[in-house]
Design a protein around this motif. Structure first.
Motif, PDB file in Angstrom:
ATOM      1  N   SER A 110       0.827  -1.207   0.000  1.00  6.82           N
ATOM      2  CA  SER A 110       0.000   0.000   0.000  1.00  6.82           C
ATOM      3  C   SER A 110       0.862   1.258   0.000  1.00  6.82           C
ATOM      4  CB  SER A 110      -0.953  -0.007   1.196  1.00  6.82           C
ATOM      5  OG  SER A 110      -0.233  -0.014   2.404  1.00  6.82           O
ATOM      6  N   VAL A 118      -0.660   4.610  -1.188  1.00  6.56           N
ATOM      7  CA  VAL A 118      -1.865   4.639  -0.354  1.00  6.56           C
ATOM      8  C   VAL A 118      -1.432   4.845   1.093  1.00  6.56           C
ATOM      9  CG1 VAL A 118      -3.859   3.325   0.442  1.00  6.56           C
ATOM     10  CG2 VAL A 118      -3.068   3.100  -1.921  1.00  6.56           C
ATOM     11  N   LEU A 133      -7.472   1.717   4.294  1.00 11.99           N
ATOM     12  CA  LEU A 133      -7.037   0.975   3.113  1.00 11.99           C
ATOM     13  C   LEU A 133      -5.802   0.135   3.396  1.00 11.99           C
ATOM     14  CD1 LEU A 133      -7.606   3.649   0.326  1.00 11.99           C
ATOM     15  CD2 LEU A 133      -9.007   1.656   0.860  1.00 11.99           C
ATOM     16  N   SER A 139      -5.755  -3.888   2.952  1.00  7.83           N
ATOM     17  CA  SER A 139      -4.747  -4.610   2.182  1.00  7.83           C
ATOM     18  C   SER A 139      -4.013  -5.626   3.054  1.00  7.83           C
ATOM     19  CB  SER A 139      -3.761  -3.637   1.528  1.00  7.83           C
ATOM     20  OG  SER A 139      -3.006  -2.957   2.486  1.00  7.83           O
TER      21      SER A 139
END
Length: 83
Positions: free
Chosen positions: A49, A54, A59, A63
């Motif tokens: 990520s 990200v 998130l 992940s």
């Protein structure tokens, strides 16, 4: 640095347990291996990520959960293939 490692260990433990609970059916993988795969999944998910830019916490955790579940499934596929 030390805080982030502890965060990955604690988060990986939680992710491993959640990934095990989310997988349907019987799971012959032991709890210790599940936790280790969860930690590896958290590290992999966090790395991927951040590599893709990200930085949103939800998130990153998503992940990490997906990576831990994928590692658990891959481990079982490889183990079943050997038997």
């Amino acid at each position: 640095m030390f805080e982030s490692v502890l965060g990955y260990v604690a988060g990986g433990t939680a992710v491993g347990v959640l990934a095990r609970l989310l997988r349907p059916g019987a799971d012959p993988v032991g709890w210790i291996l599940t936790i280790l795969l969860g930690i590896a999944g958290a590290l992999l998910g966090g790395y991927l990520s951040r590599h893709f830019g990200v930085h949103h916490r939800a998130l990153v955790w998503a992940s990490a959960l997906a990576s831990a579940a994928l590692l658990l499934m891959l481990f079982e596929l490889l183990r079943d293939r050997r038997a």
